[in-house]
Write an enzyme that holds these catalytic residues in place. Structure first.
Site, PDB file in Angstrom:
ATOM      1  N   TYR A 163       0.846  -1.200   0.000  1.00  0.00           N
ATOM      2  CA  TYR A 163       0.000   0.000   0.000  1.00  0.00           C
ATOM      3  C   TYR A 163       0.882   1.251   0.000  1.00  0.00           C
ATOM      4  CZ  TYR A 163      -3.327   3.332   2.244  1.00  0.00           C
ATOM      5  OH  TYR A 163      -4.117   4.415   2.580  1.00  0.00           O
ATOM      6  N   LYS A 167       0.988   3.953  -3.034  1.00  0.00           N
ATOM      7  CA  LYS A 167       0.608   5.359  -2.830  1.00  0.00           C
ATOM      8  C   LYS A 167       1.787   6.289  -3.130  1.00  0.00           C
ATOM      9  CE  LYS A 167      -3.724   5.193  -1.112  1.00  0.00           C
ATOM     10  NZ  LYS A 167      -4.888   5.735  -1.824  1.00  0.00           N
TER      11      LYS A 167
HETATM   12  N1  LIG Z   1      -9.461   6.802   6.299  1.00  0.00           N
HETATM   13  C1  LIG Z   1      -8.194   7.061   6.559  1.00  0.00           C
HETATM   14  O1  LIG Z   1      -7.773   7.204   7.697  1.00  0.00           O
HETATM   15  C2  LIG Z   1      -7.207   7.170   5.422  1.00  0.00           C
HETATM   16  C3  LIG Z   1      -5.864   7.351   5.748  1.00  0.00           C
HETATM   17  C4  LIG Z   1      -4.952   7.471   4.720  1.00  0.00           C
HETATM   18  C5  LIG Z   1      -5.363   7.444   3.406  1.00  0.00           C
HETATM   19  N2  LIG Z   1      -6.674   7.253   3.094  1.00  0.00           N
HETATM   20  C6  LIG Z   1      -7.052   7.190   1.681  1.00  0.00           C
HETATM   21  O2  LIG Z   1      -8.224   7.950   1.477  1.00  0.00           O
HETATM   22  C7  LIG Z   1      -9.064   7.308   0.525  1.00  0.00           C
HETATM   23  C8  LIG Z   1     -10.440   7.041   1.129  1.00  0.00           C
HETATM   24  O3  LIG Z   1     -10.246   6.389   2.349  1.00  0.00           O
HETATM   25  P1  LIG Z   1     -11.160   5.201   2.901  1.00  0.00           P
HETATM   26  O4  LIG Z   1     -11.051   4.031   1.974  1.00  0.00           O
HETATM   27  O5  LIG Z   1     -10.781   5.037   4.330  1.00  0.00           O
HETATM   28  O6  LIG Z   1     -12.581   5.824   2.761  1.00  0.00           O
HETATM   29  P2  LIG Z   1     -13.990   5.133   2.646  1.00  0.00           P
HETATM   30  O7  LIG Z   1     -13.997   3.804   3.346  1.00  0.00           O
HETATM   31  O8  LIG Z   1     -14.922   6.191   3.075  1.00  0.00           O
HETATM   32  O9  LIG Z   1     -14.137   4.840   1.049  1.00  0.00           O
HETATM   33  C9  LIG Z   1     -14.453   5.848   0.131  1.00  0.00           C
HETATM   34  C10 LIG Z   1     -15.324   5.266  -0.941  1.00  0.00           C
HETATM   35  O10 LIG Z   1     -14.528   4.551  -1.909  1.00  0.00           O
HETATM   36  C11 LIG Z   1     -15.275   3.423  -2.340  1.00  0.00           C
HETATM   37  N3  LIG Z   1     -14.385   2.442  -2.955  1.00  0.00           N
HETATM   38  C12 LIG Z   1     -13.445   1.698  -2.332  1.00  0.00           C
HETATM   39  N4  LIG Z   1     -12.817   0.916  -3.236  1.00  0.00           N
HETATM   40  C13 LIG Z   1     -13.388   1.177  -4.449  1.00  0.00           C
HETATM   41  C14 LIG Z   1     -13.181   0.691  -5.759  1.00  0.00           C
HETATM   42  N5  LIG Z   1     -12.269  -0.251  -6.007  1.00  0.00           N
HETATM   43  N6  LIG Z   1     -13.938   1.183  -6.753  1.00  0.00           N
HETATM   44  C15 LIG Z   1     -14.883   2.125  -6.516  1.00  0.00           C
HETATM   45  N7  LIG Z   1     -15.120   2.607  -5.291  1.00  0.00           N
HETATM   46  C16 LIG Z   1     -14.386   2.158  -4.268  1.00  0.00           C
HETATM   47  C17 LIG Z   1     -15.957   2.942  -1.072  1.00  0.00           C
HETATM   48  O11 LIG Z   1     -17.054   2.085  -1.375  1.00  0.00           O
HETATM   49  C18 LIG Z   1     -16.366   4.255  -0.424  1.00  0.00           C
HETATM   50  O12 LIG Z   1     -17.649   4.639  -0.849  1.00  0.00           O
HETATM   51  C19 LIG Z   1      -8.334   6.027   0.104  1.00  0.00           C
HETATM   52  O13 LIG Z   1      -7.624   6.271  -1.089  1.00  0.00           O
HETATM   53  C20 LIG Z   1      -7.401   5.759   1.257  1.00  0.00           C
HETATM   54  O14 LIG Z   1      -6.247   5.032   0.882  1.00  0.00           O
HETATM   55  C21 LIG Z   1      -7.593   7.122   4.094  1.00  0.00           C
END
Ligand SMILES: NC(=O)c1ccc[n+]([C@@H]2O[C@H](COP(=O)([O-])OP(=O)(O)OC[C@H]3O[C@@H](n4cnc5c(N)ncnc54)[C@H](O)[C@@H]3O)[C@@H](O)[C@H]2O)c1
Length: 300
Positions: A163, A167
């Protein structure tokens, strides 16, 4: 009535595509853009969340197209961008929110696990940007591409190595595209969250983590975050959505190739912790704290 900031931001009437824009953080981003007067095309793997967000955007009076799609499926991404091209005369903003992982040492990861993390955190971003750029060029006015990365792209992250690497690749792809698209006035940026409560954030940790956390007394539950985040609280979804509004708007016209860290200061702290008993942010606890935490004969 339009205020000073609305005029400077110039978001009203723009069109945005949000990949992963149906639920959680993505929904927060989509709804913030809609509230700022932006029309939206959203896709998400979660059909239920997508439908809810679609109707919430419609209730704000904005035009919205929604499609259930897995961003890592190239045919689904093609279909999504075909819809964007068909339904909207322009595309000004692309937000790649979708991403995720699960805590796993490399020795435990299967080839499929590795391929999946590369694809959902880097591979699809390339495909999404490649499809969006010709649509963005149609207006001749440029645009803004924003991809969600993570603090793990900027530090070694044991048990999140694939991951973190994927990223980091997205981060440097972003810098490269910022240079390639500068002449078209298309800006390309990243938002790097650290820890925001979301489904993806919880799914990354083993179930025992959440179970153990819930067993802690309420006054202890927040202590880890207080030690770790200089602002002493987790950024809410709205803090990430606000960063998208900034990077998507004319307020950031000359910002490109950069990562905006929306983490309450953890990137700046770079591993220093606010140890208990008043040591302040230091790399290791001071002697008095160590003595209070560990007595002679305690298990390590
Ligand atoms: N939440 C955190 O603490 C955090 C920390 C660092 C980075 N991020 C990054 O932020 C972004 C969103 O974070 P999250 O995943 O925790 O949020 P989240 O769980 O709210 O997901 C956001 C949306 O993306 C959709 N999704 C996931 N995989 C998908 C796919 N393959 N195709 C289409 N839709 C998809 C989910 O269904 C959801 O509606 C990601 O890229 C993640 O890597 C989040």
């Amino acid at each position: 009535m339009s205020g000073f900031l609305d005029g400077r931001a110039n978001l009203a009437g723009k069109v945005a595509a949000v990949v992963g824009g149906g639920g959680g953080i993505g929904a927060g981003v989509s709804l913030a853009l809609a509230s700022a007067g932006v029309d939206l095309a959203i896709c998400d793997i979660d059909a239920t969340a997508l439908a809810e967000t679609q109707s919430a955007i419609g209730a704000k009076g904005r035009r919205v197209t929604a499609m259930t799609a897995d961003a890592t499926d190239e045919a689904a991404l093609d279909a999504f961008y075909d819809t964007v091209e068909r339904d909207f005369p322009r595309l000004d903003i692309l937000v790649n929110v979708a991403g995720g992982t699960k805590r796993q040492f490399l020795s435990e990861a299967s080839r499929a696990d590795i391929a999946r993390d590369i694809q959902r955190n880097y591979g699809y971003v390339i495909q999404s940007v490649q499809r969006a750029v010709p649509l963005m060029k149609r207006s001749g006015e440029g645009g803004s591409i924003i991809s969600f990365t993570t603090i793990e792209a900027h530090r070694g992250a044991a048990s999140f190595s694939v991951y973190a690497g994927a990223k980091a690749a997205t981060t440097n792809f972003t810098r490269s595209m910022a240079v390639e698209l500068g002449k078209d006035r298309i800006r390309v940026s990243c938002i790097a969250p650290d820890t925001t409560l979301s489904h993806g954030n919880m799914a990354a940790m083993p179930p025992s983590f959440a179970e153990g956390f819930m067993k802690l007394p309420p006054h202890v539950q927040g202590k880890g975050m207080e030690m770790y985040i200089p602002r002493r609280e987790q950024p809410p979804v709205d803090a990430l959505a606000d960063a998208v509004l900034f990077l998507g708007s004319d307020l950031s016209t000359f910002v490109s190739g950069m990562t905006l860290h929306v983490d309450g200061g953890t990137m700046a702290a770079a591993g220093f912790l606010d140890w208990p008993f008043g040591d302040g942010f230091v790399p290791t606890p001071l002697a008095g704290t160590l003595a209070r935490l560990y007595r002679e004969g305690d298990e390590a």
